[in-house]
Design an enzyme around this catalytic site. Structure first.
Site, PDB file in Angstrom:
ATOM      1  N   ASP A 132     -44.334  56.889  23.040  1.00  0.00           N
ATOM      2  CA  ASP A 132     -43.581  55.701  22.617  1.00  0.00           C
ATOM      3  C   ASP A 132     -43.226  54.872  23.842  1.00  0.00           C
ATOM      4  O   ASP A 132     -43.142  55.394  24.956  1.00  0.00           O
ATOM      5  CB  ASP A 132     -42.260  56.111  21.946  1.00  0.00           C
ATOM      6  CG  ASP A 132     -42.459  56.847  20.631  1.00  0.00           C
ATOM      7  OD1 ASP A 132     -43.529  56.708  20.024  1.00  0.00           O
ATOM      8  OD2 ASP A 132     -41.530  57.573  20.221  1.00  0.00           O
ATOM      9  N   ARG A 182     -51.222  51.695  20.709  1.00  0.00           N
ATOM     10  CA  ARG A 182     -50.459  51.316  19.516  1.00  0.00           C
ATOM     11  C   ARG A 182     -49.736  50.024  19.883  1.00  0.00           C
ATOM     12  O   ARG A 182     -48.851  50.022  20.731  1.00  0.00           O
ATOM     13  CB  ARG A 182     -49.437  52.379  19.155  1.00  0.00           C
ATOM     14  CG  ARG A 182     -48.549  51.976  17.967  1.00  0.00           C
ATOM     15  CD  ARG A 182     -47.196  52.617  18.002  1.00  0.00           C
ATOM     16  NE  ARG A 182     -47.283  54.044  17.823  1.00  0.00           N
ATOM     17  CZ  ARG A 182     -46.337  54.888  18.236  1.00  0.00           C
ATOM     18  NH1 ARG A 182     -45.258  54.450  18.859  1.00  0.00           N
ATOM     19  NH2 ARG A 182     -46.470  56.173  18.049  1.00  0.00           N
TER      20      ARG A 182
END
Ligand code: FDA
Length: 310
Positions: A132, A182
């Site tokens: 992340d 992502r």
């Protein structure tokens, strides 16, 4: 940036507010909309039901900014158990972790070692580990982590945020690694000196980065892309751009959060697109939940209605 978002993102870092809200039943009920439960099994059960709709998942244990190495080591143990459950259930489920949940505030090398342990185990099970992206103060170190891990591993994804001006050049420097990216808009409170504030600017940059990434996918360099957004306009614009390049539906993937835009999730999967839902679970949900509220004022009204009803 709207005042509501400012206040909520400030609140996400406030311990007093965290103590007040996490102990209240109404907050817990409101959180259930975005989180199937606090235990690993809740994530496993939710994965099982999404599987029936051709939707795969990413599981993540909530938590960030750990303050002791032992806490970060416990997180690794938790994810090793989780990978074992994923293997037993024969799920195509990946995992996603925040660098500060693995100790980035404490020690870079140890954080790297913890990711490496998880990435190696995940590789044995053909699963991917996503890193992340947290607030801008962590971007350099997070990209360094990804670079080093990517040198020996392919089952690794990195999140990049379109609200940061720097992301355009970060992506250029990452492309030679044939990365898996992502792409998201970005969830933190950032100063205007480094980040777009207006939604239109964030969206426009998202689509510019999309063009670069889809072009790389088309070139067959090995670069892969996941689009982490619930924004129907952006999603259908991504599809239109991919179609113009002649890319098949399975050349890219949409990733959405559990409980958000459920109908859109189902529709995309039914239309043959690859859809993955990120399911968060765990007791440390406060800052994460405040960031979800900041993304959508309607969610604050939902919380307030619950508050007034109690
Ligand atoms: P945006 O907030 O721009 O809203 C546009 C439209 O989307 C809305 O008008 C509505 O139609 C729809 N929508 C958005 N949120 C909704 C909601 N809660 N309920 C209903 N509809 C909604 N961020 C980060 O900084 N680091 C990270 O590592 C990640 N990781 C990540 C993984 C995945 C899988 C996702 C989906 C998102 C993230 N994010 C993230 C969060 C991301 O940066 C961003 O804050 C949110 O996705 C919100 O932006 P959107 O693009 O979804 O829509």
């Amino acid at each position: 940036m709207g005042i509501t978002r400012e206040v909520l993102l400030w609140g996400s870092r406030n311990q007093w507010l965290a103590d007040q809200l996490t102990s209240r039943d109404f907050t817990r009920r409101a959180v259930e909309r975005f989180m199937p439960g606090e235990e690993m099994n809740a994530g496993i059960d939710a994965t099982e039901s999404l599987r029936q709709n051709q939707i795969t998942t990413i599981l993540t244990l909530l938590g960030e900014n750990v303050t002791a190495a032992a806490e970060a080591d416990a997180v690794v143990q938790h994810y090793l158990q989780l990978l074992e459950r994923i293997r037993e259930m024969a799920f195509e489920t990946d995992i996603s972790l925040k660098p500060t949940q693995l100790g980035l505030d404490l020690d870079f090398e140890e954080t790297y070692g913890r990711y490496e342990t998880l990435v190696r185990r995940a590789a044995q099970l053909s699963r991917t580990v996503a890193i992340d992206m947290e607030d801008s103060s962590y971007v350099d170190q997070t990209i360094d982590l990804y670079r080093r891990l990517r040198a020996d591993n392919t089952n690794l994804a990195l999140c990049l945020q379109s609200y940061l001006y720097r992301t355009t050049s970060d992506l250029v420097t990452l492309l030679p690694l044939a990365p898996t990216i992502r792409l998201v808009k970005g969830a933190y409170k950032e100063p205007r000196q480094i980040a777009y504030r207006r939604k239109k600017d964030v969206d426009d940059n998202f689509l510019r980065l999309t063009d670069t990434l889809l072009q790389e996918v088309k070139s067959g360099t090995g670069t892969k892309v996941f689009f982490g957004t619930h924004d129907p306009r952006i999603i259908y614009e991504v599809i239109a751009r991919a179609d113009r390049l002649g890319l098949p539906k399975d050349a890219y993937e949409f990733q959405l959060l559990y409980g958000i835009q459920r109908e859109l999730q189902m529709r995309l999967a039914a239309e043959g697109y690859r859809v993955r839902v990120l399911i968060s679970y765990g007791a440390s949900w406060f800052p994460w939940y405040m960031r979800r509220l900041a993304e959508r004022p309607a969610n604050v009204l939902f919380l307030l209605r619950n508050l007034l009803a109690n």
